[in-house]
Scaffold this motif. Structure first.
Motif, mmCIF file in Angstrom:
data_model
loop_
_atom_site.group_PDB
_atom_site.id
_atom_site.type_symbol
_atom_site.label_atom_id
_atom_site.label_comp_id
_atom_site.label_asym_id
_atom_site.label_seq_id
_atom_site.Cartn_x
_atom_site.Cartn_y
_atom_site.Cartn_z
ATOM 1 N N ALA A 1 0.748 -3.737 -14.682
ATOM 2 C CA ALA A 1 1.736 -4.470 -13.876
ATOM 3 C C ALA A 1 1.912 -3.837 -12.484
ATOM 4 N N SER A 2 2.246 -4.664 -11.535
ATOM 5 C CA SER A 2 2.505 -4.173 -10.179
ATOM 6 C C SER A 2 3.244 -5.248 -9.393
ATOM 7 N N ARG B 1 -6.381 -1.634 -10.302
ATOM 8 C CA ARG B 1 -5.391 -0.792 -10.999
ATOM 9 C C ARG B 1 -5.748 -0.765 -12.483
ATOM 10 N N HIS C 1 -3.147 7.611 -6.885
ATOM 11 C CA HIS C 1 -2.592 6.384 -6.290
ATOM 12 C C HIS C 1 -2.697 6.599 -4.767
ATOM 13 N N GLN D 1 -0.587 4.627 -2.131
ATOM 14 C CA GLN D 1 0.838 4.979 -2.172
ATOM 15 C C GLN D 1 1.058 6.278 -1.389
ATOM 16 N N PRO E 1 8.639 5.772 -4.800
ATOM 17 C CA PRO E 1 7.549 4.785 -4.744
ATOM 18 C C PRO E 1 7.943 3.431 -5.328
HETATM 19 N N1 CP Z 1 4.709 2.040 -6.174
HETATM 20 C C1 CP Z 1 3.998 1.171 -6.937
HETATM 21 O O1 CP Z 1 2.819 1.395 -7.262
HETATM 22 O O2 CP Z 1 4.696 0.050 -7.297
HETATM 23 P P1 CP Z 1 4.063 -1.149 -8.139
HETATM 24 O O3 CP Z 1 3.763 -0.618 -9.520
HETATM 25 O O4 CP Z 1 5.093 -2.236 -8.136
HETATM 26 O O5 CP Z 1 2.790 -1.559 -7.454
#
Ligand code: CP
Length: 311
Positions: free
Chosen positions: A51-52, A104, A134, A137, A266
């Motif tokens: 998820a993201s 991801r 990451h 990020q 983050p």
């Molecule tokens: N900071 C970050 O990776 O957020 P998400 O998981 O929403 O992409």
């Protein structure tokens, strides 16, 4: 020619990182009509097996801002459910002509495994893998710090930075650490219960604190990490209310840092767990600034990737 993948910051030099920060900074300050349009017939393919919100949406926006097309693969509706492997799935997308993959995945080494199976000209951009990396990020975190402190001409070398929370399971903390070190930061505090201090952190050269009051003294930048409640009770001997009592960033704790300190996270944030709402929404918080800069960092990363296909 050096491979154009961005799978980790561990093999990035200070010059390469600064170059991306500079490009992102100029995108953030330029009017939209001056953003470069690639004019290249290349589709950016987003494949998120986890998820993201922030990373996926900002990569999509970044690609569109550059005039590129985007294929956002709906992994949950894909043939993975019929037993296809993630690598086979991406090789099939490559066979359709796609060459830029933003990935991801829960496996620390997924990008390296995939590299062995894709064409040399295909480009892999890591959008968060396992607990290891990451990179974008970390780049947006560095951009946020640099933009904030450039007004007072403070460089990374002179900043004291605290990273607070579950560093053991944090890909953000590991990529931030790599970027901060290469940019010359000498003073990194890790604040966490001993259960979160894995061997790599013990050997990192960072100063390790179990007390918020001690670790936050004179700090310029506070990077909070998300705590997964379910992990607290399952994998370490600490209940969530004890963790929150000892490690939540409250207005009282924030006062132990410099009055000019900034608060980063983050995301996604767990309000009332690792961070109090008053702090997350307070004057020292730059959490949404990080999100905004995330689009420009990803534009810088994608512009570099797309440029490979320009000639
Ligand atoms: N900071 C970050 O990776 O957020 P998400 O998981 O929403 O992409």
């Amino acid at each position: 020619m050096k491979n154009q993948d961005l799978t980790s910051l561990s093999n990035y030099s200070a010059a390469e990182i600064k170059n991306l920060l500079q490009t992102a900074d100029s995108f953030s300050k330029a009017p939209k009509n001056l953003w470069p349009k690639t004019g290249i017939n290349q589709v950016v393919c987003l494949v998120f097996f986890e998820a993201s919100t922030r990373t996926r949406c900002s990569f999509e926006l970044a690609a569109k801002n550059l005039g590129a097309d985007v294929l956002n693969v709906e992994v949950s509706y894909s043939s993975l459910s019929k037993g296809e492997s993630p690598e086979d799935m991406i090789k099939n997308l490559e066979a359709m002509g796609l060459r830029i993959f933003v990935i991801r995945h829960s496996d620390d080494h997924f990008c390296e495994t995939l590299r062995q199976q894709l064409l040399p000209e295909s480009i892999i951009i890591n959008a968060g893998t396992g607990v290891s990396d990451h990179p974008t990020q970390a780049l947006l975190d560095m951009a946020t710090i640099q933009q904030h402190f450039s007004a007072s001409s403070q460089s990374f070398e002179h900043l004291k930075i605290a990273i607070i929370g579950d560093v053991k399971r944090s890909r953000v903390a590991r990529s931030d650490f790599q970027a901060l070190k290469v940019l010359g930061c000498k003073n990194i505090h890790i604040i966490a219960p001993s259960e979160f201090i894995s061997k790599d952190w013990q050997e990192s050269g960072c100063s390790i604190y179990s007390s918020m009051q001690e670790g936050l003294q004179d700090v310029d930048v506070i990077i909070m990490l998300r705590i997964q409640m379910e992990r607290l009770e399952k994998s370490i001997k600490l209940d969530s209310s004890t963790y929150t009592e000892k490690y939540q960033l409250t207005p009282k704790c924030l006062a132990w840092a410099k009055s000019s300190a900034i608060v980063m996270h983050p995301g996604p944030i767990n309000r009332g767990v690792e961070i109090a709402s008053d702090v997350a929404d307070g004057a020292q918080s730059v959490i949404l600034k990080q999100v905004a800069l995330g689009v420009f960092i990803r534009m810088a990363v994608l512009e570099k990737a797309l440029s490979v296909f320009a000639s």
